[in-house]
Design a protein around this motif. Structure first.
Motif, PDB file in Angstrom:
ATOM      1  N   PHE A   1       4.099  17.186  19.727  1.00 39.04           N
ATOM      2  CA  PHE A   1       4.931  17.208  20.943  1.00 39.04           C
ATOM      3  C   PHE A   1       4.921  15.853  21.633  1.00 39.04           C
ATOM      4  CE2 PHE A   1       5.276  18.083  25.580  1.00 39.04           C
ATOM      5  CZ  PHE A   1       6.620  18.434  25.587  1.00 39.04           C
ATOM      6  N   ASP A   2       3.737  15.259  21.761  1.00 36.47           N
ATOM      7  CA  ASP A   2       3.643  13.940  22.370  1.00 36.47           C
ATOM      8  C   ASP A   2       4.468  12.913  21.612  1.00 36.47           C
ATOM      9  OD1 ASP A   2       1.960  14.935  24.339  1.00 36.47           O
ATOM     10  OD2 ASP A   2       0.113  14.227  23.374  1.00 36.47           O
ATOM     11  N   LYS A   3       4.448  13.006  20.296  1.00 30.87           N
ATOM     12  CA  LYS A   3       5.225  12.094  19.454  1.00 30.87           C
ATOM     13  C   LYS A   3       6.729  12.322  19.653  1.00 30.87           C
ATOM     14  CE  LYS A   3       5.169  10.635  14.600  1.00 30.87           C
ATOM     15  NZ  LYS A   3       4.605  10.944  13.275  1.00 30.87           N
ATOM     16  N   LEU A   4       7.128  13.598  19.742  1.00 30.54           N
ATOM     17  CA  LEU A   4       8.546  13.925  19.924  1.00 30.54           C
ATOM     18  C   LEU A   4       9.053  13.487  21.300  1.00 30.54           C
ATOM     19  CD1 LEU A   4       8.924  17.489  18.402  1.00 30.54           C
ATOM     20  CD2 LEU A   4      10.245  15.477  17.767  1.00 30.54           C
ATOM     21  N   LYS A   5       8.309  13.763  22.350  1.00 32.99           N
ATOM     22  CA  LYS A   5       8.809  13.473  23.698  1.00 32.99           C
ATOM     23  C   LYS A   5       8.791  11.987  24.006  1.00 32.99           C
ATOM     24  CE  LYS A   5       4.606  14.138  26.272  1.00 32.99           C
ATOM     25  NZ  LYS A   5       4.109  14.175  27.565  1.00 32.99           N
ATOM     26  N   ASP A   6       7.976  11.227  23.287  1.00 33.72           N
ATOM     27  CA  ASP A   6       7.904   9.792  23.533  1.00 33.72           C
ATOM     28  C   ASP A   6       8.926   8.990  22.745  1.00 33.72           C
ATOM     29  OD1 ASP A   6       5.852  10.192  25.319  1.00 33.72           O
ATOM     30  OD2 ASP A   6       4.259   9.719  23.895  1.00 33.72           O
ATOM     31  N   ARG A   7       9.552   9.628  21.785  1.00 38.63           N
ATOM     32  CA  ARG A   7      10.555   8.925  20.991  1.00 38.63           C
ATOM     33  C   ARG A   7      11.862   8.800  21.756  1.00 38.63           C
ATOM     34  NH1 ARG A   7       9.365  10.728  15.222  1.00 38.63           N
ATOM     35  NH2 ARG A   7       7.709   9.287  14.713  1.00 38.63           N
TER      36      ARG A   7
ATOM     37  N   ALA B   1       1.956  22.763  10.122  1.00 35.05           N
ATOM     38  CA  ALA B   1       2.688  21.867   9.219  1.00 35.05           C
ATOM     39  C   ALA B   1       4.114  21.648   9.715  1.00 35.05           C
ATOM     40  CB  ALA B   1       2.694  22.440   7.801  1.00 35.05           C
ATOM     41  N   ALA B   2       4.745  22.704  10.204  1.00 35.59           N
ATOM     42  CA  ALA B   2       6.120  22.584  10.694  1.00 35.59           C
ATOM     43  C   ALA B   2       6.195  21.717  11.951  1.00 35.59           C
ATOM     44  CB  ALA B   2       6.696  23.976  10.958  1.00 35.59           C
ATOM     45  N   ALA B   3       5.216  21.836  12.830  1.00 34.37           N
ATOM     46  CA  ALA B   3       5.197  21.006  14.040  1.00 34.37           C
ATOM     47  C   ALA B   3       5.077  19.531  13.676  1.00 34.37           C
ATOM     48  CB  ALA B   3       4.047  21.430  14.950  1.00 34.37           C
ATOM     49  N   THR B   4       4.178  19.222  12.760  1.00 32.91           N
ATOM     50  CA  THR B   4       4.009  17.834  12.318  1.00 32.91           C
ATOM     51  C   THR B   4       5.273  17.327  11.642  1.00 32.91           C
ATOM     52  OG1 THR B   4       1.630  18.164  12.061  1.00 32.91           O
ATOM     53  CG2 THR B   4       2.602  16.312  10.863  1.00 32.91           C
ATOM     54  N   ALA B   5       5.884  18.171  10.820  1.00 29.46           N
ATOM     55  CA  ALA B   5       7.108  17.780  10.118  1.00 29.46           C
ATOM     56  C   ALA B   5       8.235  17.496  11.110  1.00 29.46           C
ATOM     57  CB  ALA B   5       7.523  18.876   9.143  1.00 29.46           C
ATOM     58  N   ALA B   6       8.358  18.321  12.132  1.00 32.22           N
ATOM     59  CA  ALA B   6       9.403  18.111  13.150  1.00 32.22           C
ATOM     60  C   ALA B   6       9.210  16.761  13.836  1.00 32.22           C
ATOM     61  CB  ALA B   6       9.383  19.246  14.166  1.00 32.22           C
ATOM     62  N   ALA B   7       7.968  16.425  14.139  1.00 33.98           N
ATOM     63  CA  ALA B   7       7.688  15.131  14.769  1.00 33.98           C
ATOM     64  C   ALA B   7       7.983  13.981  13.809  1.00 33.98           C
ATOM     65  CB  ALA B   7       6.235  15.077  15.238  1.00 33.98           C
TER      66      ALA B   7
END
Length: 113
Positions: free
Chosen positions: A105-111, A68-74
């Motif tokens: 992670f993919d969502k975070l690094k692509d932003r 849940a925290a990983a998704t929230a961070a993204a």
């Protein structure tokens, strides 16, 4: 009705009002499901502080909470959480956490911020 069901409305209301301090207090709850709901709620408050508050949840003992925290961070583009999410994506002991964290992670690094 489970305890988390009775708290879900309160948690979402706190998130909608941006009450991060109250959510931080709830992030130490003994119930994994409550902590996961709190992580989800923090993912609705787009601030640096919210991302910082997710870091302990990214290191939680519960796979449910870490996911849940990983998704929230993204969701809030918390670039300062990226390394924690990357670690979950590639090294977590739980395969479900790895899968969810990889997507985050993919969502975070692509932003691009």
């Amino acid at each position: 009705m489970s305890r988390v069901d009775s708290l879900r409305g309160k948690i979402m209301k706190l998130a909608s009002k941006g009450k991060l301090d109250a959510l931080i207090k709830m992030s130490g709850d003994a119930d994994d499901e409550v902590r996961a709901e709190v992580a989800n709620a923090m993912g609705q408050i787009k601030s640096y502080e919210s991302g910082m508050s997710l870091i302990p949840l990214l290191r939680d003992s519960s796979p449910l909470v870490r996911s849940a925290a990983a998704t929230a961070a993204a969701n809030i583009s918390a670039k300062h959480c990226e390394e924690y999410v990357k670690k979950l994506a590639f090294a977590d002991s739980d395969p479900n956490v790895r899968q969810v964290a990889k997507a985050a992670f993919d969502k975070l690094k692509d932003r691009v911020v």
